[in-house]
Scaffold this motif. Sequence first.
Motif, PDB file in Angstrom:
ATOM      1  N   ASP A  71       0.860  -1.180   0.000  1.00  0.00           N
ATOM      2  CA  ASP A  71       0.000   0.000   0.000  1.00  0.00           C
ATOM      3  C   ASP A  71       0.893   1.225   0.000  1.00  0.00           C
ATOM      4  O   ASP A  71       2.079   1.153   0.348  1.00  0.00           O
ATOM      5  N   ILE A  72       0.326   2.345  -0.366  1.00  0.00           N
ATOM      6  CA  ILE A  72       1.086   3.596  -0.360  1.00  0.00           C
ATOM      7  C   ILE A  72       1.169   4.134   1.073  1.00  0.00           C
ATOM      8  O   ILE A  72       0.509   3.658   1.981  1.00  0.00           O
ATOM      9  N   GLY A  73       1.972   5.157   1.265  1.00  0.00           N
ATOM     10  CA  GLY A  73       1.925   5.898   2.520  1.00  0.00           C
ATOM     11  C   GLY A  73       3.183   5.919   3.328  1.00  0.00           C
ATOM     12  O   GLY A  73       3.475   6.902   3.994  1.00  0.00           O
ATOM     13  N   GLY A  74       3.941   4.803   3.332  1.00  0.00           N
ATOM     14  CA  GLY A  74       5.150   4.764   4.129  1.00  0.00           C
ATOM     15  C   GLY A  74       4.904   5.108   5.584  1.00  0.00           C
ATOM     16  O   GLY A  74       3.798   4.933   6.115  1.00  0.00           O
ATOM     17  N   VAL A 145      -2.965  22.024  -0.319  1.00  0.00           N
ATOM     18  CA  VAL A 145      -4.374  22.436  -0.288  1.00  0.00           C
ATOM     19  C   VAL A 145      -4.990  22.299  -1.683  1.00  0.00           C
ATOM     20  O   VAL A 145      -6.120  21.801  -1.835  1.00  0.00           O
ATOM     21  N   ALA A 146      -4.253  22.732  -2.686  1.00  0.00           N
ATOM     22  CA  ALA A 146      -4.756  22.657  -4.065  1.00  0.00           C
ATOM     23  C   ALA A 146      -4.921  21.224  -4.543  1.00  0.00           C
ATOM     24  O   ALA A 146      -5.658  20.966  -5.502  1.00  0.00           O
ATOM     25  N   HIS A 147      -4.267  20.282  -3.859  1.00  0.00           N
ATOM     26  CA  HIS A 147      -4.344  18.882  -4.259  1.00  0.00           C
ATOM     27  C   HIS A 147      -5.181  18.051  -3.293  1.00  0.00           C
ATOM     28  O   HIS A 147      -4.986  16.840  -3.167  1.00  0.00           O
ATOM     29  N   GLY A 148      -6.109  18.713  -2.637  1.00  0.00           N
ATOM     30  CA  GLY A 148      -7.141  17.998  -1.907  1.00  0.00           C
ATOM     31  C   GLY A 148      -6.868  17.695  -0.458  1.00  0.00           C
ATOM     32  O   GLY A 148      -7.680  17.008   0.191  1.00  0.00           O
ATOM     33  N   VAL A 149      -5.750  18.156   0.092  1.00  0.00           N
ATOM     34  CA  VAL A 149      -5.481  17.917   1.507  1.00  0.00           C
ATOM     35  C   VAL A 149      -6.285  18.922   2.331  1.00  0.00           C
ATOM     36  O   VAL A 149      -6.137  20.137   2.159  1.00  0.00           O
ATOM     37  N   VAL A 150      -7.142  18.418   3.203  1.00  0.00           N
ATOM     38  CA  VAL A 150      -8.040  19.260   4.000  1.00  0.00           C
ATOM     39  C   VAL A 150      -7.465  19.411   5.404  1.00  0.00           C
ATOM     40  O   VAL A 150      -7.283  18.414   6.122  1.00  0.00           O
ATOM     41  N   MET A 198      -1.891  11.356   3.188  1.00  0.00           N
ATOM     42  CA  MET A 198      -1.436  10.428   2.160  1.00  0.00           C
ATOM     43  C   MET A 198      -2.562   9.907   1.272  1.00  0.00           C
ATOM     44  O   MET A 198      -2.358   9.694   0.071  1.00  0.00           O
ATOM     45  N   ARG A 199      -3.753   9.702   1.810  1.00  0.00           N
ATOM     46  CA  ARG A 199      -4.850   9.252   0.952  1.00  0.00           C
ATOM     47  C   ARG A 199      -5.251  10.354  -0.031  1.00  0.00           C
ATOM     48  O   ARG A 199      -5.601  10.077  -1.183  1.00  0.00           O
ATOM     49  N   SER A 200      -5.182  11.597   0.412  1.00  0.00           N
ATOM     50  CA  SER A 200      -5.477  12.705  -0.498  1.00  0.00           C
ATOM     51  C   SER A 200      -4.443  12.766  -1.623  1.00  0.00           C
ATOM     52  O   SER A 200      -4.779  12.980  -2.799  1.00  0.00           O
ATOM     53  N   LEU A 201      -3.170  12.568  -1.278  1.00  0.00           N
ATOM     54  CA  LEU A 201      -2.126  12.593  -2.302  1.00  0.00           C
ATOM     55  C   LEU A 201      -2.215  11.384  -3.222  1.00  0.00           C
ATOM     56  O   LEU A 201      -1.891  11.477  -4.413  1.00  0.00           O
ATOM     57  N   GLU A 202      -2.657  10.251  -2.691  1.00  0.00           N
ATOM     58  CA  GLU A 202      -2.857   9.080  -3.548  1.00  0.00           C
ATOM     59  C   GLU A 202      -3.899   9.367  -4.622  1.00  0.00           C
ATOM     60  O   GLU A 202      -3.701   9.040  -5.803  1.00  0.00           O
ATOM     61  N   VAL A 203      -4.995  10.002  -4.225  1.00  0.00           N
ATOM     62  CA  VAL A 203      -6.038  10.365  -5.189  1.00  0.00           C
ATOM     63  C   VAL A 203      -5.478  11.327  -6.235  1.00  0.00           C
ATOM     64  O   VAL A 203      -5.711  11.174  -7.439  1.00  0.00           O
ATOM     65  N   ALA A 204      -4.699  12.312  -5.763  1.00  0.00           N
ATOM     66  CA  ALA A 204      -4.129  13.298  -6.683  1.00  0.00           C
ATOM     67  C   ALA A 204      -3.150  12.646  -7.660  1.00  0.00           C
ATOM     68  O   ALA A 204      -3.094  13.013  -8.839  1.00  0.00           O
TER      69      ALA A 204
END
Length: 580
Positions: A71-74, A145-150, A198-204
């Motif tokens: 899985d991603i995330g490290g 923020v622009a890539h979906g991290v809330v 990390m889940r937000s960055l995975e989506v991006a």
Amino acid sequence: MASRRRGATGGEGDGLGSVGASMSAQTPRPPAEWDREADIVVIGAGATGLPAAIVAREAGASVILVEAEGDIGGHAIISGGNIPLGGGTSVQKKYGIEDSPDLLFRDLTDWSVVGPNGFPDYRYNDREIIRAFADNSASAFEWLVAHGVVFVDKAPDALGGNSVGNSVPREMHWPMVHTGEPADPMTQKTRSSGNGLMRSLEVAAKKAGVEILLEHRMTSIHRQSSSFGPVLGISVDNKGARLDIRARKAVVIGTGGSTGNVNFRRMFDPRLTEEYCGLAGMPWSDQDASGELAAMAIGASLWGFYNQTGEFGSNVTKPGSVGCQYNYRHLQWMPGSPVFDRARATGLRVANWQDLILVNMLGKRFYDETGGQYIANNYNSLDPYVQGSWLNAENLKWSPNNFLNAALAGIGDGSNGGGPIWAIFDSDAVAREGWTPTPPYVDIDAGFFFSADRLADLAEKIVMKYQRVPMPRANLEETVARYNSFVDRGVDEDFGKPEPTHKIVQPPFYAAWATPVVHDTRAGLRINASCQVVDMNGEVIPSLYCGGESAGGFSQHGLARAVCQGYIAGKSAAADTLKH
């Protein structure tokens, strides 16, 4: 072309073998043929690798990202989720916090900042690297923020920070993978985890078109020759099959550090032998020094050693739980987690260190159990504070904070490593703490928890792979009897524990693993401001980039440096004009 099935440590062009387990410096030979190719190849899908991959892909480069785990995330995904990006972010401005790149740079290079134990937090930071971080920190935040991290809508604070600067608050949070359950809505506003990042960055990354290859463990980095020319690509192992991936423009290392490689970490601290096995972030992801070793094999230099050995921050930490292998104080693995079969136990979270004593392999106390770990400089740690003033150190009250040094000191037998530390307590302590001393809360089968009706029998039962000498029965009995006498008198004559409170008298008695935890990596590959890897001659290795915990020269815990350097590395790699 289909991958050629070969052993992970053998075959043409494979000189390093499994670099995570080897200190080999043999130079790998480039393969005669490549199985896959992309403009940019990124190693590691953590807080450095994902931003680097997204930035490069959005700049027009094709990107393959390889990740060793399933899985991603490290380590980032199971972190506390605090990120001190400052220098004038939109959130700082919203809440009236005046920050700037110059202020951030001065904070993180201030020679005068020391802790109560006399150790400096920022003195040995590489100025070029910190300047780049300061100049890109706010941009990296806005990019997230622009890539979906809330982020939680609140002012930046000093909660969870570690070596983030004294002048202004910079820590941000987001609204947990370690429980296997969604975040509790009642705590979302005050607690966070790396999952939110990390889940937000995975989506991006998927939206941008980054190709992510899970369970592909990098085994070597290929260069034109051992000390000349650009980096050409990498080899990976995927369940026993070797895959050679060409990088037309660049390779980015985001493998996450070296805490899990015993021989590598002992270059910085010889005490950190095999028994320090409760690594923070494990068993979700390892920090095996694979990126560092592979880069060293093609000439890369290491950098910033003092930041790994200095007694500040979270390089090594006091455990937060007892009775389990993975006992980092900010992470508790729960049944339902996807890796609980490897974690095996949650551990018993210690609310009050007065409820137990800590002993070494010989059954002897070594320090006040309530003692803390090394601290780090954060917002308002020094008050008053003037950047660069000699008075910053002069005004401190000396407090050596030597719990960890005492725990790692060993038993005087000429061996490196302090050996296991055991928490000793009784059934009354179990009741006071509200513990359940049975699986899945404790790890009996692997030898991290023992119980007996007599102290002498308890000492005899402590047999496990890291207990290199038997614990003398009489020692443990005498230690507990002496401690109980201190409770009667209200004074710890041996180590000054404040008002020892509870006797250890009510069977059954317990011995629970309470050995310190290896956490941060703050030394790694030498990089420059563009995150290019530098060799032993001070020259850039063409087409090789690195950031985060695999890079050296930056004394700071956590996500900010990893994210910001991934952001820088992605831009630099995409702009690399050297094609091959």
